[in-house]
Design an enzyme around this catalytic site. Sequence first.
Site, PDB file in Angstrom:
ATOM      1  N   GLY A 181       1.950  -2.107  -1.446  1.00 52.30           N
ATOM      2  CA  GLY A 181       2.087  -1.352  -0.211  1.00 52.30           C
ATOM      3  C   GLY A 181       3.458  -1.530   0.417  1.00 52.30           C
ATOM      4  CG  ASN A 182       5.760   0.824   0.101  1.00 55.18           C
ATOM      5  OD1 ASN A 182       5.562   1.957   0.527  1.00 55.18           O
ATOM      6  ND2 ASN A 182       5.587   0.496  -1.170  1.00 55.18           N
ATOM      7  CB  SER A 239      11.315  -4.190  -4.663  1.00 58.00           C
ATOM      8  OG  SER A 239      10.434  -4.132  -5.741  1.00 58.00           O
ATOM      9  CB  SER A 295       9.633  -0.327  -1.544  1.00 59.41           C
ATOM     10  OG  SER A 295       8.568   0.310  -2.219  1.00 59.41           O
ATOM     11  CB  SER A 296       9.394   0.277  -7.118  1.00 61.22           C
ATOM     12  OG  SER A 296       8.099  -0.105  -6.720  1.00 61.22           O
ATOM     13  CG  ASP A 297       5.889   2.907  -4.070  1.00 65.10           C
ATOM     14  OD1 ASP A 297       5.816   3.355  -5.228  1.00 65.10           O
ATOM     15  OD2 ASP A 297       5.076   2.084  -3.609  1.00 65.10           O
ATOM     16  CG  HIS A 305       1.870   3.444  -0.987  1.00 66.91           C
ATOM     17  ND1 HIS A 305       0.731   4.149  -1.301  1.00 66.91           N
ATOM     18  CD2 HIS A 305       2.180   2.728  -2.102  1.00 66.91           C
ATOM     19  CE1 HIS A 305       0.373   3.878  -2.558  1.00 66.91           C
ATOM     20  NE2 HIS A 305       1.230   3.009  -3.058  1.00 66.91           N
ATOM     21  CG  HIS A 319      -2.346   0.077  -4.130  1.00 69.03           C
ATOM     22  ND1 HIS A 319      -2.060  -0.332  -5.411  1.00 69.03           N
ATOM     23  CD2 HIS A 319      -1.447   1.049  -3.846  1.00 69.03           C
ATOM     24  CE1 HIS A 319      -1.007   0.356  -5.876  1.00 69.03           C
ATOM     25  NE2 HIS A 319      -0.612   1.193  -4.937  1.00 69.03           N
ATOM     26  CG  ASP A 325     -11.391  10.758  17.493  1.00 68.64           C
ATOM     27  OD1 ASP A 325     -11.524  11.854  18.075  1.00 68.64           O
ATOM     28  OD2 ASP A 325     -12.097   9.762  17.749  1.00 68.64           O
ATOM     29  CG  HIS A 337      -0.850   5.594  -6.752  1.00 68.23           C
ATOM     30  ND1 HIS A 337       0.463   5.988  -6.812  1.00 68.23           N
ATOM     31  CD2 HIS A 337      -0.834   4.349  -6.210  1.00 68.23           C
ATOM     32  CE1 HIS A 337       1.237   5.021  -6.351  1.00 68.23           C
ATOM     33  NE2 HIS A 337       0.471   4.025  -5.971  1.00 68.23           N
ATOM     34  CE1 TYR A 383     -10.324   8.345  23.126  1.00 71.15           C
ATOM     35  CE2 TYR A 383      -8.066   7.677  22.715  1.00 71.15           C
ATOM     36  CZ  TYR A 383      -9.408   7.397  22.711  1.00 71.15           C
ATOM     37  OH  TYR A 383      -9.842   6.181  22.273  1.00 71.15           O
TER      38      TYR A 383
HETATM   39 ZN   LIG Z   1       1.145   2.275  -4.990  1.00 73.31          ZN
END
Ligand SMILES: [Zn+2]
Length: 237
Positions: free
Chosen positions: A31-32, A48, A78-80, A99, A101, A124, A175, A233
């Site tokens: 995640g990131n 990363s 990050s690799s993403d 992101h 998992h 919501d 993914h 709200y």
């Molecule tokens: Zn991922």
Amino acid sequence: MNGHGSAALREAVWAANQAIVRAGLVTLSFGNASGVDREGGLMLIKPSGVAYADLRPEDLVAVDIETGRQLADGLRPSSDTPTHLALYGAFPEVGGIVHTHSRAATSWAQACRPIPPFGTTHADHFHGAVPVTRQLSDDEVAGEYEAATGAVIVETLTTAGLDALEMPAVLVASHGPFTWGPDPGTAADNAIALETVAAMASETLALDPEARPVAQSLLDRHYQRKHGATAYYGQRR
Ligand SMILES: [Zn+2]
């Protein structure tokens, strides 16, 4: 340490990375979170493979949003990163991306099923079923995989005619989830809401496999009272 990106953005991106850990959405270092400075032409993203517990605001990596180049020596981003850049490039209204998992949302991604809006908790945050991408082709996986992941998220929203801020989440098939918002904190909130909504959808279907989505009127009412011009709200800002 590098000086790119305002201290406020650095703090916001760091806080978003910590928020997803606190909410239990992170296993190991999956995640990131990132945030963008449009005027400065850069994004800050988690480095990363760095353990979240060790992450300091100054460790966040600055990347040029046009070229994708790292703006200072130091930890690798990050690799993403190419996935985040594709989303910032396609959606000017997006200011932060997360992101994970996370278990329940990733289970829906692995089942390649959109998450139906079974109740007002969903409505919501997400104005309709949370969509799932098509599978990437073998060529896309073998090539610029992370950029292709970004492109398929953009393709999923645009072909469905969805507004990125009304549907601030997509499940990448096989993914996991990407969420976003106007700022990194909202992107993290949407990741947390998505995980809850995904878990409740699974439980709803376990209790009643024939469960139906909420009526459009209820979906619209709950979405609009928190978002948009007539939102009422919470407290006035
Ligand atoms: Zn991922």
